[in-house]
Design an enzyme around this catalytic site. Sequence first.
Site, mmCIF file in Angstrom:
data_model
loop_
_atom_site.group_PDB
_atom_site.id
_atom_site.type_symbol
_atom_site.label_atom_id
_atom_site.label_comp_id
_atom_site.label_asym_id
_atom_site.label_seq_id
_atom_site.Cartn_x
_atom_site.Cartn_y
_atom_site.Cartn_z
ATOM 1 N N GLN A 28 0.844 -1.196 0.000
ATOM 2 C CA GLN A 28 0.000 0.000 0.000
ATOM 3 C C GLN A 28 0.876 1.241 0.000
ATOM 4 O O GLN A 28 1.792 1.353 0.803
ATOM 5 C CB GLN A 28 -0.886 -0.030 1.245
ATOM 6 C CG GLN A 28 -1.779 1.152 1.430
ATOM 7 C CD GLN A 28 -2.749 0.908 2.569
ATOM 8 O OE1 GLN A 28 -3.434 -0.097 2.611
ATOM 9 N NE2 GLN A 28 -2.812 1.850 3.499
ATOM 10 N N ALA A 29 0.569 2.162 -0.921
ATOM 11 C CA ALA A 29 1.354 3.387 -1.035
ATOM 12 C C ALA A 29 0.431 4.575 -1.251
ATOM 13 O O ALA A 29 -0.662 4.446 -1.801
ATOM 14 C CB ALA A 29 2.341 3.275 -2.195
ATOM 15 N N TYR A 30 0.900 5.739 -0.828
ATOM 16 C CA TYR A 30 0.167 6.982 -1.016
ATOM 17 C C TYR A 30 0.867 7.784 -2.092
ATOM 18 O O TYR A 30 2.075 8.002 -2.031
ATOM 19 C CB TYR A 30 0.078 7.751 0.310
ATOM 20 C CG TYR A 30 -0.852 7.026 1.245
ATOM 21 C CD1 TYR A 30 -2.199 7.337 1.292
ATOM 22 C CD2 TYR A 30 -0.393 5.962 2.006
ATOM 23 C CE1 TYR A 30 -3.072 6.627 2.102
ATOM 24 C CE2 TYR A 30 -1.259 5.239 2.819
ATOM 25 C CZ TYR A 30 -2.591 5.577 2.857
ATOM 26 O OH TYR A 30 -3.453 4.860 3.639
ATOM 27 N N ILE A 31 0.079 8.219 -3.076
ATOM 28 C CA ILE A 31 0.668 8.964 -4.187
ATOM 29 C C ILE A 31 0.297 10.443 -4.147
ATOM 30 O O ILE A 31 0.908 11.236 -4.853
ATOM 31 C CB ILE A 31 0.308 8.327 -5.545
ATOM 32 C CG1 ILE A 31 -1.200 8.204 -5.705
ATOM 33 C CG2 ILE A 31 0.975 6.967 -5.661
ATOM 34 C CD1 ILE A 31 -1.622 7.723 -7.074
ATOM 35 N N ILE A 82 4.818 8.572 -1.867
ATOM 36 C CA ILE A 82 5.289 9.545 -0.881
ATOM 37 C C ILE A 82 5.672 8.726 0.356
ATOM 38 O O ILE A 82 4.839 8.006 0.902
ATOM 39 C CB ILE A 82 4.182 10.551 -0.532
ATOM 40 C CG1 ILE A 82 3.761 11.328 -1.776
ATOM 41 C CG2 ILE A 82 4.628 11.477 0.585
ATOM 42 C CD1 ILE A 82 2.501 12.146 -1.578
#
Length: 166
Positions: A28-31, A82
């Site tokens: 899971q990543a935040y862009i 991020i």
Amino acid sequence: MAKEIERKFLVADDGWKAGVGTTSKFLQAYIATGEDRSIRVRIIDGERARLTIKLGRDLLVRDEFEYDIPVADAEELMQAAIGIVLEKSRHRVDYRGFTFEVDEFAGFYHGLIVAEVEMRSTEDRPDLPAWLGREVTGDKRYSNMAMATNEDLSAELGHGLSNPPL
């Protein structure tokens, strides 16, 4: 417009393991992030991917929009993450009419285990299993977005492992 209504807890012991129905592995990543919004990408079990947009400052109730996307697109988006890419196994545990999602973190946050229960309304009062610990619903330190993007928080909660390979 979909609403996400959930409470979050630390997990006090392994009692939840006996009730696990299904388990999925997430990257899971935040862009993109802001004070009241986030855009997140997830790869689930290495086989499917979702893009999620969340809006709202309230950590109990937020607007949520989710869309399936190709895994290759998700992998490319994760390259622009991020902060760090979160690694976790999500275990679903049914308990007295509600489903608790127990997130067992790996990688940077190895050892951290939290549980969320999604509700249909803010009036819902789910029975809480004995294996739950302190409620952290309003504690931003335990929001996945903060954990992935906040370097100070990462040092406080994390164990210093690097991003997973994609």
